[in-house]
Design a protein around this motif. Structure first.
Motif, PDB file in Angstrom:
ATOM      1  N   LEU A 109       0.715  -1.308  -0.163  1.00  0.00           N
ATOM      2  CA  LEU A 109      -0.022   0.095  -0.150  1.00  0.00           C
ATOM      3  C   LEU A 109       1.061   1.164  -0.011  1.00  0.00           C
ATOM      4  CD1 LEU A 109      -2.843   1.119  -0.079  1.00  0.00           C
ATOM      5  CD2 LEU A 109      -2.873   0.995   2.555  1.00  0.00           C
ATOM      6  N   HIS A 110       2.100   1.200   0.620  1.00  0.00           N
ATOM      7  CA  HIS A 110       2.915   2.464   0.880  1.00  0.00           C
ATOM      8  C   HIS A 110       4.033   2.475   0.142  1.00  0.00           C
ATOM      9  CE1 HIS A 110      -0.255   3.661   3.779  1.00  0.00           C
ATOM     10  NE2 HIS A 110      -0.234   2.691   4.568  1.00  0.00           N
ATOM     11  N   GLY A 111       4.575   1.443  -0.310  1.00  0.00           N
ATOM     12  CA  GLY A 111       5.591   1.824  -1.049  1.00  0.00           C
ATOM     13  C   GLY A 111       7.200   1.002  -0.234  1.00  0.00           C
ATOM     14  N   ASP A 167      -9.825  -4.297  -3.306  1.00  0.00           N
ATOM     15  CA  ASP A 167      -8.492  -4.353  -3.285  1.00  0.00           C
ATOM     16  C   ASP A 167      -7.564  -3.422  -4.130  1.00  0.00           C
ATOM     17  OD1 ASP A 167      -9.072  -6.852  -1.773  1.00  0.00           O
ATOM     18  OD2 ASP A 167      -8.447  -8.316  -3.551  1.00  0.00           O
ATOM     19  N   ARG A 168      -8.091  -2.982  -5.342  1.00  0.00           N
ATOM     20  CA  ARG A 168      -7.302  -2.102  -6.158  1.00  0.00           C
ATOM     21  C   ARG A 168      -7.172  -0.774  -5.436  1.00  0.00           C
ATOM     22  NH1 ARG A 168     -11.330  -3.907 -10.150  1.00  0.00           N
ATOM     23  NH2 ARG A 168     -12.182  -1.927 -10.098  1.00  0.00           N
ATOM     24  N   PHE A 172      -3.667  -2.036  -2.501  1.00  0.00           N
ATOM     25  CA  PHE A 172      -2.506  -1.829  -3.409  1.00  0.00           C
ATOM     26  C   PHE A 172      -2.434  -0.443  -3.999  1.00  0.00           C
ATOM     27  CE2 PHE A 172      -3.630  -6.123  -3.576  1.00  0.00           C
ATOM     28  CZ  PHE A 172      -2.502  -6.840  -3.891  1.00  0.00           C
ATOM     29  N   GLY A 173      -1.085   0.155  -3.594  1.00  0.00           N
ATOM     30  CA  GLY A 173      -0.829   1.695  -3.596  1.00  0.00           C
ATOM     31  C   GLY A 173      -0.976   2.123  -5.340  1.00  0.00           C
ATOM     32  N   LYS A 174      -1.388   3.103  -5.453  1.00  0.00           N
ATOM     33  CA  LYS A 174      -1.228   3.713  -6.757  1.00  0.00           C
ATOM     34  C   LYS A 174      -0.001   4.372  -7.060  1.00  0.00           C
ATOM     35  CE  LYS A 174      -6.436   4.888  -6.570  1.00  0.00           C
ATOM     36  NZ  LYS A 174      -7.348   5.905  -6.550  1.00  0.00           N
ATOM     37  N   SER A 199      -1.678  -0.893  -8.208  1.00  0.00           N
ATOM     38  CA  SER A 199      -3.006  -0.711  -8.141  1.00  0.00           C
ATOM     39  C   SER A 199      -3.579  -1.221  -9.576  1.00  0.00           C
ATOM     40  CB  SER A 199      -3.700   0.399  -7.768  1.00  0.00           C
ATOM     41  OG  SER A 199      -3.035   1.608  -8.567  1.00  0.00           O
ATOM     42  N   ASP A 200      -2.676  -1.061 -10.581  1.00  0.00           N
ATOM     43  CA  ASP A 200      -3.194  -1.448 -11.943  1.00  0.00           C
ATOM     44  C   ASP A 200      -2.578  -2.813 -12.459  1.00  0.00           C
ATOM     45  OD1 ASP A 200      -4.462   0.881 -12.291  1.00  0.00           O
ATOM     46  OD2 ASP A 200      -2.787   1.749 -12.984  1.00  0.00           O
TER      47      ASP A 200
END
Length: 295
Positions: A109-111, A167-168, A172-174, A199-200
């Protein structure tokens, strides 16, 4: 027409007569259940060249051997779009405790963060740099690919929105991108495009929602054209994923859905088992009650 005939005609035209003869205007729905059509093709054995059938593991691990394969099937019944494409894996224990724990939700989520990725062992760091996404689940990403041909024309496969929206958007981080992924000496499954945020990367998102059972299906995409009866569909696939080292099976599944969802035998079998068990227990307790009555 005599008076008797007129009386008989009036009686036949009366609401009571029409009601008793079930001739009143009414809605008479005809129930026509919409059946789910499903095609299942196993390909993990047939896609191994004959000389390597004795040692399938060496075949799948040898990068110099082409992994392309083709299979064809005839559509048994009319399949209305959308037609869902799944890959099915058998004898694959995604619910293994060590496997399930080998991930970092915070990192997804945060990298990039080297703290808090110890749960990703043994796939958390490579060359003293963190792996994004880390862990065994991401490392073992399914990487077989499928192309569908009908009448010499390719059937387009929609691979968008195959993962859960929650979930997207929330897991999962953008702004988190793959980094240092599959760069080690031991390569697991598929690779990820480092220019596309997690996220993609919907293949990854679908894969990382682990299954509770050793046989499971995961959504690959959707065909948004109808398939007619006796249509011949040719599938060009890349047989990349290694299920041979642990005796797994790989299957390709095409399925339609109804308002009740797709085909799933588990729920029906569960109902039959629970119902049968309840009846058996009821009979046993009834016999115990009758045989042990107080005198």
């Amino acid at each position: 027409m005599t008076d008797t005939d007129r009386g008989t005609q009036r009686d036949r035209d009366s609401a009571f007569y029409l009601f008793t003869q079930q001739n009143l205007p009414a809605c008479k729905p005809v129930l026509t259940p919409e059946w789910v059509v499903e095609i299942v093709e196993r390909y993990d054995i047939g896609c191994v060249p004959e000389p390597f059938r004795i040692n399938k593991v060496s075949y799948i691990q040898d990068d110099s051997i082409p992994k392309n394969c083709s299979l064809s099937f005839k559509v048994p019944k009319y399949m209305k779009a959308p037609i869902y494409i799944y890959y099915q894996l058998d004898n694959y224990y995604q619910n293994h405790r060590r496997y399930v724990k080998s991930r970092s939700d915070k990192q997804l989520l945060h990298g990039q963060n080297q703290h808090g990725i110890s749960s990703c062992q043994p796939v958390e760091v490579n060359n003293d740099r963190p792996i994004i996404p880390c862990g065994l689940i991401a490392w073992s990403l399914f990487n077989d690919t499928f192309t569908f041909i009908r009448n010499r024309a390719e059937l387009k496969v929609n691979r968008k929105n195959i993962a859960w929206k929650s979930d997207r958007e929330h897991k999962f981080g953008k702004n988190v991108y793959p980094f240092n992924f599959q760069n080690g000496t031991l390569i697991g499954g598929g690779k990820l495009n480092p220019r596309i945020p997690l996220s993609d990367q919907e293949d990854l998102i679908v894969w990382m929602r682990t299954s509770a059972l050793p046989s499971f299906r995961k959504l690959y995409g959707r065909i948004e054209k109808d398939l007619d009866v006796d249509d011949v569909v040719v599938v060009h696939l890349m047989n990349n994923y290694n299920t041979y080292s642990f005796g797994g099976k790989k299957k390709l599944v095409l399925s339609t859905t109804s308002w009740l969802g797709g085909k799933n035998d588990f729920l029906g079998l569960a109902y039959v088992f629970i119902g049968s068990s309840s009846v058996t227990i009821a009979v046993v307790f009834t016999l115990l009650h009758l045989l042990s009555q107080r005198h």
